[in-house]
Design a protein around this motif. Structure first.
Motif, short mmCIF file in Angstrom:
data_model
loop_
_atom_site.label_atom_id
_atom_site.label_comp_id
_atom_site.label_asym_id
_atom_site.label_seq_id
_atom_site.Cartn_x
_atom_site.Cartn_y
_atom_site.Cartn_z
N THR A 1 1.11 -1.30 0.07
CA THR A 1 0.21 -0.10 -0.04
C THR A 1 0.96 1.44 -0.05
O THR A 1 1.98 1.10 0.43
CB THR A 1 -0.94 -0.02 1.17
N PHE A 2 0.26 2.26 -0.44
CA PHE A 2 1.06 3.67 -0.53
C PHE A 2 0.53 4.39 0.65
O PHE A 2 -0.52 4.81 0.77
CB PHE A 2 0.74 4.34 -2.01
N TYR A 3 1.66 4.89 1.54
CA TYR A 3 0.98 5.37 3.07
C TYR A 3 2.11 5.90 3.70
O TYR A 3 3.32 5.52 3.49
CB TYR A 3 0.60 4.16 3.94
N PRO A 4 1.94 6.93 4.43
CA PRO A 4 2.92 7.38 5.47
C PRO A 4 3.05 6.46 6.78
O PRO A 4 2.53 5.50 6.59
CB PRO A 4 2.45 8.86 5.94
N GLY A 5 3.99 6.80 7.36
CA GLY A 5 4.21 5.84 8.58
C GLY A 5 3.31 5.72 9.61
O GLY A 5 3.34 4.75 10.37
N VAL A 6 2.41 6.75 9.67
CA VAL A 6 1.19 6.64 10.40
C VAL A 6 0.42 5.48 10.36
O VAL A 6 -0.59 5.14 11.29
CB VAL A 6 0.34 7.94 10.14
N LEU A 7 0.58 4.63 9.13
CA LEU A 7 -0.19 3.35 8.92
C LEU A 7 0.22 2.36 10.08
O LEU A 7 -0.73 1.60 10.77
CB LEU A 7 0.67 2.74 7.62
N ILE A 8 1.27 2.44 10.82
CA ILE A 8 1.39 1.61 12.01
C ILE A 8 0.80 1.88 13.02
O ILE A 8 -0.01 0.98 13.77
CB ILE A 8 3.07 1.55 12.25
#
Length: 530
Positions: free
Chosen positions: A305-312
């Motif tokens: 997926t294309f995402y910033p680190g806030v994904l975690i």
């Protein structure tokens, strides 16, 4: 997007959420100039230096800005006290939402009572004031007084504030781009795969993620990749175009070029058509929105997926904060499909645009004092940590973490809990480039540290220059061509047409050539084409 991000980040902060501050600017106690544990030794001029060029008298300096909170503080504001004592000023800060700031400024200039410093997110507002002759004429002669900020300028950021050959404002450090492809590292490990580095390798990984039971649950219930087109466009799948080269308008030698014309766009469409034909992508990729896609992502059904680190932290929050998902995703460097490919999308070209009124510029003592304030307040100098984080101002400390990140605990924060407008002291200087994690907790959690690491890694990945930032193209033509492109893209991917050359000719004839000519001329005016 940077301004929306800033608002969201601040809202999360005030709710007690831990985050990496990519809000930065737009695009969100120090007793002496070297007491900051982070910025000391930076080599920047200390506030109060250059005494021979400064009268030493106490000056009244006013500033008006776009703020995050936009409410005044009370007489006990420690940031105002710090500013006044550090710079020997009576500093007056006024913060307004973007929708109100222009009218406030126009009233002040009309009444011949302009603010000294102006910090706005919309460069067109600066241009409007500049054309009225009420601002400093050209910042170029003063760049040696703000060396930290000047060293951050790119050709694009300088062109962004160029008007008739003059530099009409100072582009503050932008929020960094922290979006990058994220890949399920545990799935790679389960299948004994390496991170893909080319489009061909990426395609093989997507096939195995879809068909080879990467989560080892015995079910055929995973997809290699997903997207959120919301029924309008390709969503984040469009970023696959960066595997092959630059996207949209960009400088190519002595003219403007476009990825539709040079064929880069077709390479991306062919790749996406393949993964759609082979059913390697979440079947709802085109119709679902960003939020609608999250349940599949959070339930562990998507590999890339294309995402910033806030994904975690979003994963953890969506799965009960058990720690089970922290190790799922790692950054994936953009695969390289050609000499110009393999870079991330360009980040913002500037954060806040700072300038001063003509009236302030004509006061030598005030001008020198303002220049000191700007230089000291630029990341990573001492004033930055004071204004943005309250170091030496409100009892906050910035703690260095092992992997290069930094942490600020707001657990004992007192003043801003009841006077949230004090956050606006840091709005105009804020940049996520500082890599700070902030929290109401005493220490960052494991998911916070992982989020921070992923964002810091993304910041360091190569990215394309933001040539688009200097363009002001015909808005109606751009909108019409974008609609044409979106309609063709999905038709091509679903097999409704294979006539890409015909589409290019239609695009050029429908206004694309006119925009290319406009872009070439504007790139020349901005100095990006000699």
């Amino acid at each position: 997007m940077a301004r929306k991000t800033a608002s969201v980040v601040l809202a999360l902060l005030l709710a007690g959420t831990t985050l990496l501050t990519a809000c930065g600017g737009n695009e969100e106690g120090k007793a002496g100039p070297s007491s900051s544990p982070i910025a000391s030794g930076s080599g920047s001029p200390a506030p109060g230096g250059e005494a021979s060029q400064d009268s030493g008298e106490k000056l009244t300096i006013s500033m008006i800005e776009n703020g995050w909170v936009n409410t005044p503080t009370d007489d006990n504001d420690p940031w105002r006290k710090w500013m006044n004592e550090t710079y020997n000023v009576d500093f007056k800060l006024s913060a307004y939402p973007e929708s109100d700031l222009e009218s406030k400024l126009m009233v002040q200039f009309a009444s011949n009572d302009p603010p000294d410093i102006i910090a706005v997110w919309n460069v067109n507002l600066v241009k409007k004031l500049y054309q009225q002759g009420v601002l400093l004429d050209d910042w170029t002669p003063y760049l040696d007084k703000v060396p930290t900020l000047a060293s951050s300028f790119s050709p694009q950021s300088k062109a962004f504030v160029n008007e008739g050959g003059s530099m009409i404002g100072l582009p503050m450090l932008p929020a960094p781009n922290t979006f990058a492809f994220k890949v399920r590292q545990d799935w790679l490990d389960n299948l004994n795969l390496q991170k893909p580095t080319t489009p061909e390798e990426l395609l093989e990984v997507l096939r195995k993620f879809t068909h080879d039971d990467p989560d080892r649950n015995g079910e055929n219930d995973t997809w290699g990749i997903s997207s959120a087109g919301a029924g309008v466009n390709l969503g984040e799948l469009a970023n696959l175009e960066f595997m092959y080269g630059k996207r949209e308008f960009f400088v190519n030698g002595d003219k403007a070029d476009h990825s539709i014309v040079n064929g880069t766009h077709k390479k991306m469409l062919d790749f996406v058509k393949t993964i759609v034909d082979e059913k390697l992508v979440d079947p709802d990729w085109y119709t679902q929105g960003w939020e609608q896609r999250k349940p599949k992502l959070f339930s562990g059904k998507v590999g890339i997926t294309f995402y910033p680190g806030v994904l975690i932290n979003e994963l953890e929050g969506g799965t009960g904060n058990t720690g089970a998902t922290i190790d799922w995703f790692e950054n994936l460097q953009m695969p390289k499909g050609g000499p110009e490919g393999g870079n991330l999308p360009p980040g913002a070209v500037a954060g806040t645009i700072v300038t001063i009124s003509k009236k302030a510029a004509e006061d030598p003592a005030k001008l020198q004092r303002i220049l000191k304030i700007i230089e000291s307040s630029t990341y990573p100098n001492d004033g930055y940590w004071a204004l943005r984080w309250g170091v030496g101002v409100n009892g906050q400390e910035v703690v260095e973490l092992e992997d290069g990140g930094k942490f600020v605990s707001l657990k004992d924060e007192l003043y801003r809990q009841d006077n949230k407008g004090a956050y606006d002291w840091g709005t105009w200087v804020a940049t996520g480039q500082d890599g700070v994690v902030e929290s109401m907790n005493e220490q960052p959690g494991d998911s916070d540290i992982k989020q921070m690491r992923l964002d810091l890694e993304a910041m360091k990945m190569p990215a394309n220059p933001n040539d688009m930032s200097v363009l002001s193209l015909d808005a109606q033509l751009k909108s019409d061509l974008e609609t044409m492109q979106n309609e063709f893209d999905i038709k091509y991917i679903l097999g409704g047409t294979s006539d890409y050359d015909g589409f290019v000719q239609q695009w050029l004839a429908s206004g694309g050539q006119q925009l290319l000519d406009q872009a070439t001329e504007q790139f020349k005016q901005a100095g990006l084409i000699q």
